[in-house]
Design an enzyme around this catalytic site. Structure first.
Site: not given
Length: 750
Positions: A468, A655, A695
């Site tokens: 990330e 996410t 996600e």
């Protein structure tokens, strides 16, 4: 009345209906002119219909965009105040496949522009004195109801009868600027069954020319609160600049935004944008017209439903057998691609020595199941923690690889507030040295798998810990920095501190100016250091945080800007590296990047709301990170992706779709706002029209109906264009996961 002259100088010219100076036409496509178009409601006027290139040879039907001040839309030879170049912009967006096929109806204004564009129903409910004042300004009462009747009852039927149009509200739109913005939003309130969306640029909310009749604007806002359609099938776009007339619009726009939010509008169906330094003129409207055009007319994008492969199946044949069964089941469920970590750590024995056998096998299995591949260029390490199932570290050789250039292992590591060295990823302050190594790896990957280019759905680029874009500010093996603490700033390596000093001197030019801005008495550049007033046990930035210096002092804001911008610049360098590396067989493959949902310590009840997002570098404090205009702090990250429009397709992944806004979890106070954070990031992305996908963060989050309810709500409320599930077995071998993922995929196809 002090603004009257400025208003008259800018606005009164828009009543011009002809341009006597001969100029060459600038139209792309075909401009059909219906001059002196008659009406029983309003004075006749010219109507110009723009048809894109290829319209006459195309049997398909087209959406329709109605635009006010039609003289200025298409042809410089006809424009009296500058051309919007609507034809060029729409043709370009159609040719690139970004928007639906559209024709544009340019409605010329007349000498009665102000009366025709002023909302009549809200005028009628004003006090008599206010009405009289407005009539003195405009010369007569509003004519907007008749003007809209002309469009809806006379012009639209004519257009639908004489051109190949899609006639429903979902294919009918309106756009205007200034007073044209007012009549556009008024049209949506009056005729929600006719218009599916409007764009109002630099909306002249004051309505009055003198700015000293506040009741006019307030009354119209009340009207909109009562009459605007409920959110769902309508789209609304607003924007404003900060110069000339636009400098006065923000307070009015904020009140309108409050109404829309209360009505339930979200980033999926409403955008408000602020453009710093932009003025009230055709040049600035033309410069940004792609944004509302994309918002209103964007084609429905392909929804991607992907799954993550296991981290590393090694030599376990049982795992391989399970994997083959699971990917075939995933294909039957409607999954499109499998995401696979391609570990840089495979360069285990030395520089430019790769081991590809594992990926040869897994890619062949995915292809055999008729699925596509999403490789992740995983430049970070995996696991290594007690009880973990994955252990693929960053290649050991890299840490000492540049010692001959004076770059020590310490320089290559991140260093936190307590002195801890973090080796989850190489420090971004060594990008000049390490990025060529990343490019080597990506070049080798492209060369190895060039034959599979047609099934590469996207290539995701790791930019930090866990793949990330963030600093490794929280880590499971460090109690001071672990979830759900505030995290630890990673700014204490020698190279980081040197970079901070250079950044500050570049900003202020001299140490004397630094001292003046910070109220300090530094005598040497070496005294410019990251926060260092606490103890290593509590984190040397602890006092800096507790005293809220990060937001309340110039030093603190400068530190946070440097920390955030360093991360943004790293993200840009990583994307540039990927574009350089993937310039052959993979040149047309979309790239992806991921930002983490750092949702804890966010609640207003937290001691320092949003401090953890700051510690990982995601948001700065020099702008208002609580407001939509700044993307709730994520504006610069979103703009980073936006920079690549027209150069390379970039998808942004976020996410943590499955979690809640909750103060506590399993007995621990965490001050989470996971769903609010999703709203922030999705809104910021939707506002500039970039692709965002979601996600889940944790496997257990999709083992319950509650987690899937949150995921479904995410896709209902926000324009997310895809989902990747962590991991494959959680939707093939789990009854709830399988049933709910099937349902989500099916609903995405409607």
């Amino acid at each position: 009345m002090r603004y009257l002259y400025l208003l008259l100088a800018v606005l009164l010219t828009v009543g011009c209906t002809e341009n006597k100076q001969e100029k060459p036409s600038t139209v792309i496509g075909t401009l059909v002119k219906h001059d002196d178009f008659p009406s029983q409601y309003v004075a006749s006027r010219n109507i110009h219909v723009w048809l894109p290139v290829g319209y006459h040879d195309d049997p398909e039907k087209y959406s329709v965009l109605y635009m006010h001040d039609g003289q200025n839309m298409f042809d410089k030879s006809l424009a009296y105040a500058g051309e919007w170049k609507v034809d060029e912009h729409i043709q370009k967006l159609m040719d690139s496949g970004e928007i639906r096929k559209t024709i544009v109806v340019g409605i010329w204004n007349t000498a009665k522009r102000f009366m025709e564009y002023q909302p009549q129903d809200s005028f009628d409910s004003l006090d008599e004195k206010v009405k009289d004042d407005l009539i003195k300004e405009y010369g007569e009462t509003p004519l907007s109801n008749d003007y809209l009747k002309f469009i809806v009852e006379e012009l639209k039927p004519f257009i639908d009868s004489n051109y190949r149009t899609r006639t429903g509200k979902q294919e009918t739109f309106m756009m205007g600027s200034s007073m044209g913005g007012l009549i556009s939003i008024y049209a949506l309130a009056k005729y929600p069954d006719v218009f599916g969306g409007i764009a109002a640029m630099s909306t002249h909310w004051p309505i009055s020319l003198s700015f000293d009749i506040p009741a006019t604007s307030a009354n119209f806002v009340k009207y909109l609160e009562k009459e605007l359609p409920k959110p769902g099938s309508h789209k609304i776009y607003f924007d404003f600049g900060t110069e000339t007339l636009d400098a006065h619009y923000e307070p009015h726009q904020n009140r309108v935004d409050t109404v829309l939010e209360a009505l339930g509008y979200s980033s999926k169906n409403w955008i408000t944008r602020k453009f710093e330094g932009k003025a009230h003129n055709e040049y600035d409207w033309e410069e940004r017209i792609d944004i509302p055009l994309l918002f209103l007319l964007k084609k429905k994008q392909r929804f991607t439903a992907n799954v993550m492969a296991p981290l590393d199946m090694k030599e376990d044949e049982k795992q391989w057998d399970d994997f083959k069964r699971q990917i075939r089941m995933a294909k039957e469920m409607g999954v499109g691609a499998v995401s696979v970590d391609v570990w840089w750590g495979l360069e285990r024995t030395g520089d430019n020595k790769f081991e590809w056998a594992y990926y040869d096998r897994i890619f062949d299995e995915i292809e055999a199941a008729d699925l596509r591949i999403v490789p992740i260029m995983s430049f970070h390490g995996c696991g290594g923690y007690p009880g973990g199932t994955c252990n693929v570290p960053v290649p050991e050789w890299i840490w000492g690889h540049f010692e001959n250039k004076g770059i020590t292992r310490l320089d290559m590591h991140y260093q936190g507030e307590n002195g801890a060295q973090n080796i989850e990823a190489v420090s971004l302050w060594q990008d000049d040295y390490v990025i060529p190594q990343y490019i080597e790896f990506m070049n080798a990957f492209e060369e190895r798998y060039a034959a599979k280019a047609s099934i590469m759905d996207e290539i995701n680029i790791s930019m930090g810990a866990s793949g990330e874009l963030r600093y490794p500010a929280y880590t499971p093996n460090d109690a001071l920095c672990d979830f759900p603490t505030r995290g630890c700033f990673q700014a204490y390596s020698p190279s980081a501190m040197k970079d901070f000093q250079n950044y500050i001197l570049k900003k202020y030019d001299s140490l004397e100016k630094v001292n003046a801005a910070w109220g300090t008495e530094h005598r040497n550049i070496s005294e410019i250091i990251p926060p260092n007033d606490g103890t290593p046990e509590d984190g040397v930035a602890n006092d800096f945080v507790q005293a809220k210096e990060y937001v309340e002092t110039q030093y603190g804001r400068d530190f946070m800007d440097w920390y955030h911008e360093s991360l943004i610049n790293h993200g840009r360098r990583m994307l540039d590296a990927a574009i350089v590396a993937f310039d052959g067989a993979f040149a047309e493959v979309e790239l992806g990047m991921k930002i983490a949902g750092i949702h804890w310590q966010m609640s207003p009840n937290a001691p320092h709301p949003r401090i953890t997002e700051m510690a990982v570098g995601l948001i700065p404090t020099s702008s208002d990170y609580t407001h939509r205009i700044s993307g709730y702090g994520y504006g610069k990250i979103i703009n980073l992706v936006n920079e690549y429009k027209g150069k390379r397709k970039i998808a942004l992944h976020f996410t943590n779709l499955e979690s809640d806004d909750q103060e506590e979890e399993n007995g621990r106070v965490i001050y989470s706002q996971a769903r609010t954070l999703l709203k922030y990031v999705a809104t910021a992305a939707n506002d500039v029209g970039i692709t965002i996908k979601g996600e889940n963060a944790m496997a257990h989050g999709i083992a319950t109906h509650h987690g899937w309810d949150n995921i479904n709500q995410a896709y209902t409320n926000h324009s997310l264009n895809g989902i990747t599930i962590l991991r494959l077995n959680n939707v093939t071998d789990n009854e709830i996961g399988q049933a709910r993922f099937r349902k989500l995929i099916q609903s995405s196809k409607k």
